[in-house]
Design a protein around this motif. Structure first.
Motif, short mmCIF file in Angstrom:
data_model
loop_
_atom_site.label_atom_id
_atom_site.label_comp_id
_atom_site.label_asym_id
_atom_site.label_seq_id
_atom_site.Cartn_x
_atom_site.Cartn_y
_atom_site.Cartn_z
N ARG A 84 0.93 -1.23 0.10
CA ARG A 84 0.15 0.37 -0.03
C ARG A 84 0.67 1.48 0.14
O ARG A 84 0.38 2.41 -0.12
CB ARG A 84 -0.54 -0.51 0.72
N VAL A 287 -6.29 1.17 9.51
CA VAL A 287 -5.71 0.96 8.26
C VAL A 287 -4.30 2.31 8.32
O VAL A 287 -4.25 2.28 7.49
CB VAL A 287 -6.48 1.50 6.69
N THR A 288 -5.39 3.07 9.06
CA THR A 288 -3.80 4.04 9.61
C THR A 288 -2.44 3.39 10.17
O THR A 288 -1.64 4.51 10.66
CB THR A 288 -4.59 4.81 10.73
N GLY A 405 -6.42 14.10 -1.04
CA GLY A 405 -7.53 12.79 -1.06
C GLY A 405 -8.64 13.03 -1.65
O GLY A 405 -9.30 12.36 -2.44
N VAL A 410 -3.37 9.06 -3.39
CA VAL A 410 -2.62 7.92 -2.03
C VAL A 410 -1.62 9.74 -1.16
O VAL A 410 -0.92 9.55 -1.71
CB VAL A 410 -2.11 7.23 -2.29
N THR A 413 2.13 8.03 5.68
CA THR A 413 2.51 8.49 7.16
C THR A 413 4.05 9.12 6.61
O THR A 413 4.19 8.98 5.89
CB THR A 413 2.38 7.53 7.93
N ARG A 417 3.64 3.95 5.87
CA ARG A 417 2.33 3.98 5.03
C ARG A 417 1.26 4.63 4.45
O ARG A 417 1.09 5.86 4.72
CB ARG A 417 1.57 3.92 6.46
N SER A 419 -1.99 5.66 2.38
CA SER A 419 -3.68 5.16 2.76
C SER A 419 -4.21 3.88 1.40
O SER A 419 -3.90 4.04 0.21
CB SER A 419 -4.21 6.61 2.72
N TRP A 453 -13.93 11.81 1.80
CA TRP A 453 -11.99 10.90 1.80
C TRP A 453 -11.81 11.98 2.12
O TRP A 453 -10.41 11.68 2.30
CB TRP A 453 -12.42 10.51 0.42
N THR A 457 -8.01 11.60 5.03
CA THR A 457 -6.49 11.39 4.17
C THR A 457 -6.30 12.69 5.11
O THR A 457 -4.74 12.88 5.27
CB THR A 457 -6.20 11.69 2.73
N PHE A 460 -5.46 10.68 8.51
CA PHE A 460 -4.56 9.52 7.87
C PHE A 460 -3.07 9.96 8.28
O PHE A 460 -2.34 9.13 8.87
CB PHE A 460 -5.31 9.35 6.80
N GLY A 464 -1.90 8.02 11.44
CA GLY A 464 -1.29 6.33 11.18
C GLY A 464 0.08 7.43 11.86
O GLY A 464 1.14 6.28 12.30
#
Length: 552
Positions: A84, A287-288, A405, A410, A413, A417, A419, A453, A457, A460, A464
């Motif tokens: 990801r 997911v975070t 977002g 995407v 972090t 990582r 999103s 969304w 993000t 996120f 994250g």
């Protein structure tokens, strides 16, 4: 560092030794001999990293045998991060068994033997997957960050398995007394406890509905409306807006009924065994990068029953939580010097006031949280421009993440990582993005989905990165605690609970102050690992208590 790859082969284990940079050699041994081999290798001074498909499949049996592992690579968790991350080439993760790796799920039941029958992991090749992951790391422009993230994620898997095995000390007798004090003695099956029955009677009388079942939302709504109350649902917030004699007993009924359903006698019988609350903790369950848990609502234990979490005789809890973790993470990761100065205060929100951005702490909290969670309307929306002028880099970071977002991109972090991609058609199609128009619903619906969304993000990147800081905190603390004692894990200070920014350590009383110092030192190490020489502080509230509830 030597890496040792473990693989199941029927009722045997294939052990592949990979010295640093050297060729590997492979031996096979009965599964029952693995704990002794791991224990012997862990006793040698040369560091080793165990590479396996999934920690939940290997470590519980080792812990049952009294064997602790210092380092591992959890290929399942690592692959989830790499596939990801926008900084890893997914093509390098391709292979014949790639779909199997992508579908692999953790084992959440306690297994006392290697291995469960018909495990899909048996069809996977961990050595080949490890090579693919190493190739993806080597080619990444953000290799250092991803390597730190994968090491921390795997360490978190070890912590989670150890916490699952240890359990949180829990006094069933105290829990039962708490329930009795709140709702009355335990009733026969199918009946309500006395306090709930009394409250239900008060609600029925106030509404003039003698046959009402307050546990039925449909019946309750009809009774409320028949009594002339202007309500469209039975949610707590809705009821709190109504002035009627039925509302106070109804709200109290709902509060106690929720507690009883989630943490009543049935919960006690299901999840407390041998004086321990036992749940399965799952790193990377969100997911975070935040953890999730399976069983007993471990990450949402209410304050009403926390007095039942009591340390063993001669032991204590060291409870620590980070003050305002996510705003401090935002200050550090953005490199915003002014917000970093505010974060040097024990209360960051008061530091924002001292810095002159806003006049009151309430405004500061509302504005900072609005910036991180997308509260750009109302009072937080009025405060946000002042924060943006004072902290342009911090606010700019989350605003950029929100715009990305909204474009369907995407975001990542600090350590890399990524999103998830949105699955709405607005993310790939639409005339407003320069592509051919598609009839996929009203424009306002697409815009609403796009903004939602963007709010995801926006948060996120901060949440994250906060999860990454917490993983580094846990990883360092775990090893510090091990060095504080001797003997098997159960006789040393050990972690028994973790929730986002809070840890609970069970420790012999005479080690409590050393543990408190270790908790603080590990937090400082986590800050340096992620943010280098950033001036942002991560102050902890640390308490040494007999009961978790006493930590405040």
């Amino acid at each position: 560092m030597e890496r040792i790859v473990l693989r199941r082969r029927g009722d045997a284990v294939e052990v592949r030794r990979c010295p640093g940079g050297g060729t590997s050699d492979v031996v096979r041994l009965p599964a029952g001999e693995l704990p002794a081999l791991v224990a012997e290798r862990e006793r040698t001074p040369a560091p080793v990293r165990w590479v396996w498909d999934d920690t939940t499949r290997w470590y519980p049996a080792l812990l049952d045998a009294g064997v602790r592992v210092e380092r591992c690579t959890d290929l399942r968790l690592a692959r989830a991060v790499l596939r990801r991350s926008p900084f890893a080439d997914r093509a390098l993760l391709a292979g014949e068994d790639a779909a199997g790796w992508d579908a692999l799920q953790p084992v959440t039941t306690v297994e006392h033997a290697l291995f469960p029958l018909e495990d899909p992991a048996d069809r996977l090749d961990p050595a080949a997957e490890h090579d693919r992951q190493q190739a993806a790391l080597a080619a990444s422009p953000r290799r250092a960050g991803l390597e730190l993230l994968l090491a921390a994620e795997s360490s978190g898997a070890l912590v989670a398995a150890e916490m699952t095995a240890a359990g949180l000390p829990w006094r069933a007798d105290v829990h039962e007394r708490l329930l009795t004090a709140l709702v009355g003695p335990r009733p026969p099956a199918g009946a309500r406890p006395p306090v709930l029955e009394r409250l239900a009677a008060e609600v029925r009388t106030a509404l003039g509905a003698p046959a009402l079942n307050p546990d039925s939302p449909g019946e309750l709504l009809r009774a409320l409306q028949a009594a002339g109350l202007p309500v469209a649902d039975t949610r707590q917030w809705t009821l709190e807006q109504v002035d009627h004699p039925a509302v106070p007993p109804l709200l109290e009924y709902k509060r106690l009924a929720r507690l009883l359903a989630a943490h009543g006698w049935a919960w006690l019988e299901t999840w407390v065994r041998g004086g321990r609350f036992r749940s399965a903790f799952l790193p990377g369950g969100v997911v975070t990068g935040r953890w999730s848990a399976q069983g007993g609502g471990a990450l949402s234990v209410p304050a009403q029953v926390r007095p039942a979490a009591v340390a063993d005789d001669g032991w204590a809890f060291v409870v620590a939580d980070v003050a305002q973790l996510e705003p401090r993470v935002l200050a550090a990761m953005s490199g915003d010097a002014a917000m970093a100065e505010a974060a040097r205060a024990a209360d960051l929100y008061q530091g924002v006031v001292t810095g002159g951005a806003v006049a009151t702490r309430a405004e500061a909290k509302l504005g900072v949280l609005g910036a991180m969670y997308g509260g750009t309307r109302g009072e937080s929306g009025r405060v946000l421009p002042r924060l943006a002028r004072r902290y342009p880099r911090a606010i700019g970071l989350v605003e950029d993440a929100a715009r990305a977002g909204e474009r369907g991109e995407v975001v990542a972090t600090l350590l890399g990582r990524g999103s998830p991609l949105p699955d709405g058609s607005w993310a790939q199609r639409g005339a407003d993005l320069g592509e051919a128009p598609v009839d996929d619903g009203p424009r306002e619906d697409r815009d609403r989905a796009r903004r939602a969304w963007g709010r995801f993000t926006r948060n996120f990147v901060v949440q994250g990165t906060g999860a990454e800081w917490a993983l580094c905190w846990l990883a360092d603390l775990r090893n510090r605690l091990w060095r504080l004692g001797d003997g098997p894990p159960a006789e040393r200070p050990h972690l028994v609970f973790f929730l986002h920014d809070e840890v609970v350590v069970h420790t012999p009383e005479h080690r409590a102050e050393e543990v408190a110092a270790a908790v603080r030192a590990a937090a400082a190490t986590a800050g340096r690992l992620l943010f280098g020489g950033s001036p942002v502080d991560f102050p902890l509230d640390v308490a040494v208590v007999r009961s978790w509830a006493d930590a405040g």
